[in-house]
Motif scaffolding. Sequence first.
Motif, PDB file in Angstrom:
ATOM      1  N   TYR A  20      -1.404   3.213  -2.788  1.00 24.29           N
ATOM      2  CA  TYR A  20      -0.667   2.062  -3.309  1.00 24.29           C
ATOM      3  C   TYR A  20      -0.249   2.228  -4.765  1.00 24.29           C
ATOM      4  N   GLY A  21      -0.543   3.373  -5.346  1.00 23.54           N
ATOM      5  CA  GLY A  21      -0.191   3.595  -6.743  1.00 23.54           C
ATOM      6  C   GLY A  21      -1.095   2.850  -7.698  1.00 23.54           C
ATOM      7  N   ALA A  22      -2.328   2.565  -7.271  1.00 21.00           N
ATOM      8  CA  ALA A  22      -3.264   1.797  -8.075  1.00 21.00           C
ATOM      9  C   ALA A  22      -4.321   2.698  -8.708  1.00 21.00           C
ATOM     10  N   LYS A  23      -5.077   2.125  -9.642  1.00 17.64           N
ATOM     11  CA  LYS A  23      -6.198   2.817 -10.260  1.00 17.64           C
ATOM     12  C   LYS A  23      -7.496   2.125  -9.850  1.00 17.64           C
ATOM     13  N   LEU A  24      -8.614   2.855  -9.997  1.00 19.11           N
ATOM     14  CA  LEU A  24      -9.871   2.410  -9.405  1.00 19.11           C
ATOM     15  C   LEU A  24     -10.993   2.351 -10.440  1.00 19.11           C
ATOM     16  N   ILE A  25     -11.687   1.216 -10.471  1.00 19.05           N
ATOM     17  CA  ILE A  25     -12.843   1.021 -11.341  1.00 19.05           C
ATOM     18  C   ILE A  25     -14.120   1.259 -10.535  1.00 19.05           C
ATOM     19  N   ILE A 136      -7.996  -7.753   1.679  1.00 19.49           N
ATOM     20  CA  ILE A 136      -7.162  -8.448   0.698  1.00 19.49           C
ATOM     21  C   ILE A 136      -6.482  -7.448  -0.234  1.00 19.49           C
ATOM     22  N   CYS A 137      -7.239  -6.464  -0.704  1.00 17.28           N
ATOM     23  CA  CYS A 137      -6.675  -5.448  -1.607  1.00 17.28           C
ATOM     24  C   CYS A 137      -5.532  -4.687  -0.940  1.00 17.28           C
ATOM     25  N   LYS A 138      -5.683  -4.367   0.330  1.00 19.37           N
ATOM     26  CA  LYS A 138      -4.624  -3.627   1.024  1.00 19.37           C
ATOM     27  C   LYS A 138      -3.339  -4.450   1.125  1.00 19.37           C
ATOM     28  N   GLN A 139      -3.487  -5.737   1.352  1.00  9.18           N
ATOM     29  CA  GLN A 139      -2.302  -6.588   1.425  1.00  9.18           C
ATOM     30  C   GLN A 139      -1.634  -6.729   0.051  1.00  9.18           C
ATOM     31  N   ILE A 140      -2.452  -6.894  -0.974  1.00 13.59           N
ATOM     32  CA  ILE A 140      -1.902  -6.994  -2.329  1.00 13.59           C
ATOM     33  C   ILE A 140      -1.328  -5.649  -2.761  1.00 13.59           C
ATOM     34  N   GLY A 141      -1.988  -4.564  -2.366  1.00 18.44           N
ATOM     35  CA  GLY A 141      -1.473  -3.232  -2.674  1.00 18.44           C
ATOM     36  C   GLY A 141      -0.085  -3.016  -2.097  1.00 18.44           C
ATOM     37  N   GLN A 142       0.142  -3.530  -0.906  1.00 22.82           N
ATOM     38  CA  GLN A 142       1.462  -3.387  -0.285  1.00 22.82           C
ATOM     39  C   GLN A 142       2.513  -4.198  -1.046  1.00 22.82           C
ATOM     40  N   LEU A 143       2.143  -5.371  -1.541  1.00 13.29           N
ATOM     41  CA  LEU A 143       3.067  -6.168  -2.352  1.00 13.29           C
ATOM     42  C   LEU A 143       3.441  -5.411  -3.622  1.00 13.29           C
ATOM     43  N   TYR A 144       2.447  -4.794  -4.237  1.00 12.38           N
ATOM     44  CA  TYR A 144       2.687  -3.990  -5.447  1.00 12.38           C
ATOM     45  C   TYR A 144       3.603  -2.816  -5.135  1.00 12.38           C
ATOM     46  N   LYS A 145       3.328  -2.161  -4.037  1.00 16.77           N
ATOM     47  CA  LYS A 145       4.129  -1.005  -3.620  1.00 16.77           C
ATOM     48  C   LYS A 145       5.568  -1.420  -3.314  1.00 16.77           C
ATOM     49  N   LYS A 148       6.924  -6.146  -5.965  1.00 16.27           N
ATOM     50  CA  LYS A 148       6.788  -7.550  -6.327  1.00 16.27           C
ATOM     51  C   LYS A 148       6.306  -7.676  -7.775  1.00 16.27           C
ATOM     52  N   THR A 149       6.680  -8.765  -8.411  1.00 21.67           N
ATOM     53  CA  THR A 149       6.241  -9.024  -9.780  1.00 21.67           C
ATOM     54  C   THR A 149       4.803  -9.530  -9.784  1.00 21.67           C
ATOM     55  N   ILE A 150       4.198  -9.550 -10.980  1.00 18.57           N
ATOM     56  CA  ILE A 150       2.842 -10.076 -11.091  1.00 18.57           C
ATOM     57  C   ILE A 150       2.781 -11.515 -10.608  1.00 18.57           C
ATOM     58  N   ASP A 151       3.736 -12.333 -11.041  1.00 16.36           N
ATOM     59  CA  ASP A 151       3.736 -13.739 -10.638  1.00 16.36           C
ATOM     60  C   ASP A 151       3.878 -13.880  -9.125  1.00 16.36           C
ATOM     61  N   GLU A 152       4.711 -13.066  -8.519  1.00 10.86           N
ATOM     62  CA  GLU A 152       4.892 -13.123  -7.071  1.00 10.86           C
ATOM     63  C   GLU A 152       3.609 -12.713  -6.348  1.00 10.86           C
ATOM     64  N   ILE A 153       2.959 -11.672  -6.838  1.00  9.65           N
ATOM     65  CA  ILE A 153       1.722 -11.205  -6.201  1.00  9.65           C
ATOM     66  C   ILE A 153       0.623 -12.244  -6.335  1.00  9.65           C
ATOM     67  N   ILE A 154       0.473 -12.815  -7.524  1.00  9.82           N
ATOM     68  CA  ILE A 154      -0.560 -13.830  -7.740  1.00  9.82           C
ATOM     69  C   ILE A 154      -0.338 -15.028  -6.817  1.00  9.82           C
ATOM     70  N   GLU A 155       0.908 -15.455  -6.690  1.00 14.34           N
ATOM     71  CA  GLU A 155       1.208 -16.604  -5.843  1.00 14.34           C
ATOM     72  C   GLU A 155       0.921 -16.305  -4.372  1.00 14.34           C
ATOM     73  N   GLN A 156       1.368 -15.148  -3.894  1.00 19.19           N
ATOM     74  CA  GLN A 156       1.149 -14.803  -2.489  1.00 19.19           C
ATOM     75  C   GLN A 156      -0.322 -14.509  -2.193  1.00 19.19           C
ATOM     76  N   SER A 157      -1.058 -14.046  -3.196  1.00 20.54           N
ATOM     77  CA  SER A 157      -2.468 -13.722  -2.981  1.00 20.54           C
ATOM     78  C   SER A 157      -3.298 -14.959  -2.671  1.00 20.54           C
ATOM     79  N   LYS A 158      -2.857 -16.128  -3.126  1.00 22.69           N
ATOM     80  CA  LYS A 158      -3.612 -17.358  -2.874  1.00 22.69           C
ATOM     81  C   LYS A 158      -3.741 -17.599  -1.370  1.00 22.69           C
ATOM     82  N   TYR A 159      -2.649 -17.438  -0.654  1.00 19.55           N
ATOM     83  CA  TYR A 159      -2.678 -17.626   0.798  1.00 19.55           C
ATOM     84  C   TYR A 159      -3.514 -16.533   1.458  1.00 19.55           C
TER      85      TYR A 159
END
Length: 294
Positions: A20-25, A136-145, A148-159
């Motif tokens: 997803y092009g993300a980094k990992l803690i 949840i991370c996989k779904q948000i990762g797909q939005l990022y990929k 989607k903007t930060i605001d769009e991801i935050i809003e969709q993540s609520k559902y």
Amino acid sequence: MFTLFFDTDCDITPSIAKEYGAKLISMPYEINGKEIRPYVDFEEFDDTAFYNELREIVAKGKKLPSTSALSPIDYRNYFEPEFKEGKDILYVHFSAAMSATFNALRLAKEELEKEYPGRKIHLIDTKGITLGSYAICKQIGQLYKDGKTIDEIIEQSKYIIDHQALYFFADNLKFFAKSGRVTGFQAMMGGIIGIRPIIYIGDDGKMTSIGKAVGRTKAINKLLEYVDNLGDNIKDHLVAIAHCGAPELVEKVIIKLKEKYGEDLNVEVVPVNPTAGSHCGPDSLGITFHAIHR
């Protein structure tokens, strides 16, 4: 421009983060007196070997593994390079209600945002851990990929978060009793031999013991009842099963799920990461699915 972060307590591996092009803690745990950071101190997680080691620790009466919080400096080391490149951060993390590590995160966030005016660390609390957060991370990762903007991801993540249910059972009660992280855990025990507490994570991000079953088969059937009763459009979403070194139990769950929902059901098997597994103990098993509510 912003960078997406996940953490290992969400069962995200480096390869999944890269997808997803993300980094990992990396969230640390301590076993046999040694602190270990997943995917920093080792490249691949051998879940079979890890959970066999936990079984041996129990058999020999040795000290159970533990976990520890990151420091503000740890978070700074992850986030500051992104700020220096002029990027904001979106960090999708396991439940803030479960660990003191988020006190350190808050301090690091305040310090960095003060030092780098205009930069921002945005947080999404999955209100879960291990496989619930994984889905949840996989779904948000797909939005990022998908750009989607930060605001769009935050809003969709609520559902997404409100409709991702996670139910599991603990097999060896010593681990959860030591962790002290499950509301109502002691009250549900009752001294019954072979009992498996049924646990879920609610909207508050806390683990709560809501039932019990005697034996693994009955515990599995109890989990599947929650899928039947709460599942929403099951076949249109991922159903993930996480386990602590118990592949034979997973097979039983998959057979039952596909008997009810069809062979084409989208099922994924996820080994519970060692940090969360240090609290769950071997042979615990859980299931996450899209639900009408948690």
